[in-house]
Design a protein around this motif. Structure first.
Motif, PDB file in Angstrom:
ATOM      1  N   ASP A 114       0.830  -1.207   0.000  1.00 21.19           N
ATOM      2  CA  ASP A 114       0.000   0.000   0.000  1.00 21.19           C
ATOM      3  C   ASP A 114       0.863   1.254   0.000  1.00 21.19           C
ATOM      4  OD1 ASP A 114      -2.274  -1.543  -0.004  1.00 21.19           O
ATOM      5  OD2 ASP A 114      -2.687  -1.311   2.143  1.00 21.19           O
ATOM      6  N   LEU A 115       1.935   1.256   0.808  1.00 22.66           N
ATOM      7  CA  LEU A 115       2.836   2.414   0.847  1.00 22.66           C
ATOM      8  C   LEU A 115       3.512   2.626  -0.499  1.00 22.66           C
ATOM      9  CD1 LEU A 115       4.568   1.998   4.335  1.00 22.66           C
ATOM     10  CD2 LEU A 115       2.946   3.768   3.657  1.00 22.66           C
ATOM     11  N   ALA A 116       3.970   1.548  -1.105  1.00 26.82           N
ATOM     12  CA  ALA A 116       4.635   1.645  -2.405  1.00 26.82           C
ATOM     13  C   ALA A 116       3.671   2.171  -3.459  1.00 26.82           C
ATOM     14  CB  ALA A 116       5.193   0.288  -2.814  1.00 26.82           C
ATOM     15  N   LEU A 117       2.428   1.702  -3.437  1.00 27.33           N
ATOM     16  CA  LEU A 117       1.431   2.150  -4.406  1.00 27.33           C
ATOM     17  C   LEU A 117       1.151   3.645  -4.233  1.00 27.33           C
ATOM     18  CD1 LEU A 117      -0.499   1.451  -6.672  1.00 27.33           C
ATOM     19  CD2 LEU A 117      -2.194   0.829  -4.956  1.00 27.33           C
ATOM     20  N   LYS A 118       1.007   4.092  -3.001  1.00 26.97           N
ATOM     21  CA  LYS A 118       0.767   5.520  -2.743  1.00 26.97           C
ATOM     22  C   LYS A 118       1.942   6.366  -3.221  1.00 26.97           C
ATOM     23  CE  LYS A 118      -2.456   4.865   1.010  1.00 26.97           C
ATOM     24  NZ  LYS A 118      -2.715   4.904   2.440  1.00 26.97           N
ATOM     25  N   GLU A 119       3.160   5.886  -3.002  1.00 24.81           N
ATOM     26  CA  GLU A 119       4.347   6.617  -3.447  1.00 24.81           C
ATOM     27  C   GLU A 119       4.391   6.695  -4.973  1.00 24.81           C
ATOM     28  OE1 GLU A 119       7.746   8.890  -3.128  1.00 24.81           O
ATOM     29  OE2 GLU A 119       6.330   8.336  -1.569  1.00 24.81           O
ATOM     30  N   LEU A 120       4.065   5.587  -5.648  1.00 20.81           N
ATOM     31  CA  LEU A 120       4.035   5.588  -7.111  1.00 20.81           C
ATOM     32  C   LEU A 120       2.969   6.551  -7.644  1.00 20.81           C
ATOM     33  CD1 LEU A 120       4.465   1.790  -7.918  1.00 20.81           C
ATOM     34  CD2 LEU A 120       6.054   3.631  -8.492  1.00 20.81           C
ATOM     35  N   GLU A 121       1.809   6.553  -7.003  1.00 19.22           N
ATOM     36  CA  GLU A 121       0.746   7.470  -7.414  1.00 19.22           C
ATOM     37  C   GLU A 121       1.187   8.917  -7.247  1.00 19.22           C
ATOM     38  OE1 GLU A 121      -2.460   6.110  -4.948  1.00 19.22           O
ATOM     39  OE2 GLU A 121      -3.206   4.726  -6.465  1.00 19.22           O
ATOM     40  N   LEU A 158       4.328  10.089  -7.241  1.00 20.20           N
ATOM     41  CA  LEU A 158       5.345  10.401  -8.244  1.00 20.20           C
ATOM     42  C   LEU A 158       4.719  10.618  -9.618  1.00 20.20           C
ATOM     43  CD1 LEU A 158       8.147   7.893  -7.179  1.00 20.20           C
ATOM     44  CD2 LEU A 158       8.178  10.389  -6.926  1.00 20.20           C
ATOM     45  N   ARG A 159       3.760   9.776  -9.972  1.00 19.79           N
ATOM     46  CA  ARG A 159       3.095   9.923 -11.278  1.00 19.79           C
ATOM     47  C   ARG A 159       2.325  11.233 -11.353  1.00 19.79           C
ATOM     48  NH1 ARG A 159       3.393  10.406 -16.108  1.00 19.79           N
ATOM     49  NH2 ARG A 159       1.541   9.965 -17.328  1.00 19.79           N
ATOM     50  N   LYS A 160       1.663  11.619 -10.265  1.00 17.97           N
ATOM     51  CA  LYS A 160       0.919  12.881 -10.226  1.00 17.97           C
ATOM     52  C   LYS A 160       1.872  14.053 -10.432  1.00 17.97           C
ATOM     53  CE  LYS A 160      -2.210  15.580  -7.361  1.00 17.97           C
ATOM     54  NZ  LYS A 160      -2.888  15.712  -6.075  1.00 17.97           N
ATOM     55  N   GLU A 161       3.047  14.001  -9.786  1.00 19.84           N
ATOM     56  CA  GLU A 161       4.047  15.056  -9.946  1.00 19.84           C
ATOM     57  C   GLU A 161       4.541  15.123 -11.391  1.00 19.84           C
ATOM     58  OE1 GLU A 161       7.040  14.133  -7.024  1.00 19.84           O
ATOM     59  OE2 GLU A 161       5.746  14.728  -5.353  1.00 19.84           O
TER      60      GLU A 161
END
Length: 78
Positions: free
Chosen positions: A58-65, A67-70
């Protein structure tokens, strides 16, 4: 644990070990040779890994989201 080598190099993994490691007919194994030792490991599939550490996933997914948003915001500002 002692096992016998049969024709064509076949060895039988004892039932209690197969149950403990969730090895069944058709399972894939990884075999490594280190010196005079054979190391046999159950190859983990994606299905095996699913949910193994849900918190980290879950933490990794939130971090990827994040980064993608940025990245999208930077692309829109160019």
């Amino acid at each position: 644990m002692k096992v016998k080598v049969h024709k064509k190099g076949i060895i039988v993994i004892p039932a209690d070990v197969r149950r403990r490691l969730n090895i069944s007919e058709g399972s894939y194994m990884e075999l490594e040779v280190e010196g005079d030792k054979i190391i046999l490991k159950r190859k983990m599939t994606l299905l095996d890994a699913y949910g193994i550490d849900k918190g980290m996933g879950d933490l990794a997914l939130k971090e990827l989201e994040k980064l993608r948003k940025e990245e999208v915001e930077k692309e829109n500002n160019i």
